[in-house]
Design an enzyme around this catalytic site. Sequence first.
Site, PDB file in Angstrom:
ATOM      1  N   ASP A  51      40.546  35.830  45.001  1.00  0.00           N
ATOM      2  CA  ASP A  51      39.910  36.969  44.346  1.00  0.00           C
ATOM      3  C   ASP A  51      39.882  36.802  42.820  1.00  0.00           C
ATOM      4  O   ASP A  51      40.667  36.051  42.253  1.00  0.00           O
ATOM      5  CB  ASP A  51      40.706  38.256  44.629  1.00  0.00           C
ATOM      6  CG  ASP A  51      40.651  38.670  46.086  1.00  0.00           C
ATOM      7  OD1 ASP A  51      40.069  37.935  46.902  1.00  0.00           O
ATOM      8  OD2 ASP A  51      41.207  39.735  46.405  1.00  0.00           O
ATOM      9  N   HIS A 101      33.258  41.202  44.755  1.00  0.00           N
ATOM     10  CA  HIS A 101      34.526  41.875  44.402  1.00  0.00           C
ATOM     11  C   HIS A 101      34.270  42.863  43.260  1.00  0.00           C
ATOM     12  O   HIS A 101      35.126  43.080  42.421  1.00  0.00           O
ATOM     13  CB  HIS A 101      35.564  40.813  44.018  1.00  0.00           C
ATOM     14  CG  HIS A 101      36.994  41.284  43.996  1.00  0.00           C
ATOM     15  ND1 HIS A 101      37.544  42.101  44.961  1.00  0.00           N
ATOM     16  CD2 HIS A 101      38.013  41.035  43.123  1.00  0.00           C
ATOM     17  CE1 HIS A 101      38.830  42.323  44.672  1.00  0.00           C
ATOM     18  NE2 HIS A 101      39.127  41.697  43.557  1.00  0.00           N
ATOM     19  N   HIS A 105      35.721  45.045  38.359  1.00  0.00           N
ATOM     20  CA  HIS A 105      37.042  45.214  38.967  1.00  0.00           C
ATOM     21  C   HIS A 105      37.705  46.563  38.672  1.00  0.00           C
ATOM     22  O   HIS A 105      38.901  46.635  38.343  1.00  0.00           O
ATOM     23  CB  HIS A 105      37.974  44.068  38.524  1.00  0.00           C
ATOM     24  CG  HIS A 105      39.077  43.790  39.507  1.00  0.00           C
ATOM     25  ND1 HIS A 105      40.260  44.487  39.523  1.00  0.00           N
ATOM     26  CD2 HIS A 105      39.171  42.902  40.516  1.00  0.00           C
ATOM     27  CE1 HIS A 105      41.041  44.033  40.488  1.00  0.00           C
ATOM     28  NE2 HIS A 105      40.399  43.064  41.114  1.00  0.00           N
ATOM     29  N   HIS A 194      44.583  34.466  44.476  1.00  0.00           N
ATOM     30  CA  HIS A 194      43.746  34.769  43.293  1.00  0.00           C
ATOM     31  C   HIS A 194      43.450  33.507  42.493  1.00  0.00           C
ATOM     32  O   HIS A 194      44.360  32.741  42.200  1.00  0.00           O
ATOM     33  CB  HIS A 194      44.461  35.782  42.394  1.00  0.00           C
ATOM     34  CG  HIS A 194      44.686  37.098  43.068  1.00  0.00           C
ATOM     35  ND1 HIS A 194      45.673  37.286  44.008  1.00  0.00           N
ATOM     36  CD2 HIS A 194      44.026  38.275  42.967  1.00  0.00           C
ATOM     37  CE1 HIS A 194      45.622  38.530  44.458  1.00  0.00           C
ATOM     38  NE2 HIS A 194      44.624  39.160  43.845  1.00  0.00           N
TER      39      HIS A 194
HETATM   40 ZN   LIG Z   1      40.963  41.778  42.584  1.00  0.00          ZN
END
Ligand SMILES: [Zn+2]
Length: 237
Positions: A51, A101, A105, A194
């Site tokens: 991510d 995503h 964010h 991530h």
């Molecule tokens: Zn995230």
Amino acid sequence: MSTGTLIGSTAGIVAAAGAFAYAVRGRSSAVFGPSVYHGDRERPALALTFDDGPSESTPELLKILARHSVPATFFMCGENVQRLPAVAREVASAGHEIGNHTHSHPRLDFRTPEFIYREMAQAQETIQRHTNRTPRLFRAPYGVRWFGLRRAQQRLDLLGVMWSVIGNDWRWPADRVERLLVNRRRNGDIICLHDGRRTERSPDIHATLHAVQSAIPRILERGFRFETVSQILCPTK
Ligand SMILES: [Zn+2]
């Protein structure tokens, strides 16, 4: 109101708050939109997901994945794709899956349906423009879902994806992340890691890189294979 009634209604409120928190953040919750968090538990396949990228360190991660021919799924932020379009293209051309995503964010709770749709649509357009791929998967920032998400997912034809294993790679040392990756495997796990830090420039993802590099050969030795999220959900495709 009697004490009994007061205790009863307090318990009711606590239970309702718990149910609501589950709806918003529960990994198996699909209250605010269709969502999955693992694949088939009968097949020895795992999906690595990354991510918050792309980041300056993503190319190094791509090299590690390529060394073992491991496909992965990257949930990208539109802002980071805009900042590093060549890296986003590199992810796509290496054959990895790309998911949405959001653009910047944000946490999606207490936001309007319009705000939520705009964040998702903007990321979708940015990813399409720079990578020529149209994401079919969406991961909500922080796993937080809210009113309006279902409609936004419908309009953009996106399926929500949570995780069955959270890597904690943004706060744990590499050896601890590696142990988690190697030891806590079940068929069909979707593992959340991530390759960026939200919208931070040049994030330090050293722990992630180190853990992935050491864990992949050990996981393969145990008879698991790696797939993208779409593959793990639809093995026939
Ligand atoms: Zn995230």
